[in-house]
Scaffold this motif. Structure first.
Motif, PDB file in Angstrom:
ATOM      1  N   PHE A   7     -13.543   7.354  32.627  1.00 18.24           N
ATOM      2  CA  PHE A   7     -12.765   7.331  31.545  1.00 18.24           C
ATOM      3  C   PHE A   7     -11.405   7.841  32.043  1.00 18.24           C
ATOM      4  CE2 PHE A   7     -16.981   8.045  29.578  1.00 18.24           C
ATOM      5  CZ  PHE A   7     -16.889   6.861  28.561  1.00 18.24           C
ATOM      6  N   HIS A   8     -10.346   7.187  31.637  1.00 16.16           N
ATOM      7  CA  HIS A   8      -8.888   7.757  31.926  1.00 16.16           C
ATOM      8  C   HIS A   8      -8.695   8.980  31.285  1.00 16.16           C
ATOM      9  CE1 HIS A   8      -4.585   7.928  32.267  1.00 16.16           C
ATOM     10  NE2 HIS A   8      -4.338   7.924  31.099  1.00 16.16           N
ATOM     11  N   ILE A  50     -10.129   0.652  18.927  1.00 12.95           N
ATOM     12  CA  ILE A  50     -11.573   0.829  18.751  1.00 12.95           C
ATOM     13  C   ILE A  50     -11.598   0.589  17.392  1.00 12.95           C
ATOM     14  CG2 ILE A  50     -11.779   3.303  18.433  1.00 12.95           C
ATOM     15  CD1 ILE A  50     -14.661   3.059  19.863  1.00 12.95           C
ATOM     16  N   SER A  51     -12.636  -0.002  16.821  1.00  9.04           N
ATOM     17  CA  SER A  51     -12.703  -0.482  15.351  1.00  9.04           C
ATOM     18  C   SER A  51     -13.819   0.656  14.619  1.00  9.04           C
ATOM     19  CB  SER A  51     -13.433  -1.894  15.139  1.00  9.04           C
ATOM     20  OG  SER A  51     -14.889  -1.867  15.339  1.00  9.04           O
ATOM     21  N   GLU A  93     -18.366   4.719  21.600  1.00 11.25           N
ATOM     22  CA  GLU A  93     -17.249   5.775  21.776  1.00 11.25           C
ATOM     23  C   GLU A  93     -16.427   5.456  22.916  1.00 11.25           C
ATOM     24  OE1 GLU A  93     -20.112   8.452  24.920  1.00 11.25           O
ATOM     25  OE2 GLU A  93     -19.793   9.245  22.736  1.00 11.25           O
ATOM     26  N   VAL A  94     -16.266   4.354  23.116  1.00  4.81           N
ATOM     27  CA  VAL A  94     -15.380   3.977  24.138  1.00  4.81           C
ATOM     28  C   VAL A  94     -14.134   2.942  23.513  1.00  4.81           C
ATOM     29  CG1 VAL A  94     -15.052   2.357  26.563  1.00  4.81           C
ATOM     30  CG2 VAL A  94     -17.173   3.837  26.044  1.00  4.81           C
ATOM     31  N   ALA A  95     -13.094   3.463  23.655  1.00  4.17           N
ATOM     32  CA  ALA A  95     -11.830   2.669  23.261  1.00  4.17           C
ATOM     33  C   ALA A  95     -11.167   1.802  24.506  1.00  4.17           C
ATOM     34  CB  ALA A  95     -10.776   3.676  22.529  1.00  4.17           C
ATOM     35  N   LEU A 138      -7.755   0.369  31.775  1.00  3.46           N
ATOM     36  CA  LEU A 138      -8.202   1.895  31.510  1.00  3.46           C
ATOM     37  C   LEU A 138      -9.030   1.812  29.919  1.00  3.46           C
ATOM     38  CD1 LEU A 138      -4.791   3.365  31.887  1.00  3.46           C
ATOM     39  CD2 LEU A 138      -6.778   3.399  33.536  1.00  3.46           C
ATOM     40  N   VAL A 139      -9.756   2.834  30.148  1.00  7.96           N
ATOM     41  CA  VAL A 139     -10.764   3.017  28.859  1.00  7.96           C
ATOM     42  C   VAL A 139     -10.587   4.497  28.622  1.00  7.96           C
ATOM     43  CG1 VAL A 139     -11.971   1.074  29.216  1.00  7.96           C
ATOM     44  CG2 VAL A 139     -12.860   3.201  30.246  1.00  7.96           C
TER      45      VAL A 139
END
Length: 83
Positions: free
Chosen positions: A4-5, A34-35, A44-46, A53-54
């Motif tokens: 994760f960034h 993220i919707s 939980e990952v946008a 990047l995430v």
């Protein structure tokens, strides 16, 4: 394993009611997204649509779903009262 960034609290995201999407600025100039549906499902990952990047979204799934159900219930009751 995902790298994760950053880890961002859901409260720091901007919510778009029309699109039912949460947005957060990405260093590349675009926005992580993220919707509402993904969050309700426990995701939980946008992701950023413009770069690789995430970020990890920090939120309480049970509280999120309870609040979402309460909002939906309130909106349904308001629509019934209008009719």
């Amino acid at each position: 394993m995902t790298i994760f960034h950053d880890e961002i609290e859901i409260e720091d995201f901007e919510y778009d009611e029309d699109e039912e999407m949460y947005y957060y600025p990405c260093p590349c100039g675009d926005r992580f997204q993220i919707s509402k549906e993904e969050l309700a499902a426990g995701e939980e990952v946008a992701t950023c649509p413009s770069c690789s990047l995430v970020v990890k979204v920090i939120y309480d799934l049970e509280k999120f779903n309870a609040e979402t159900e309460e909002i939906c219930k309130d909106n349904t009751e308001k629509e019934v009262l209008k009719a």
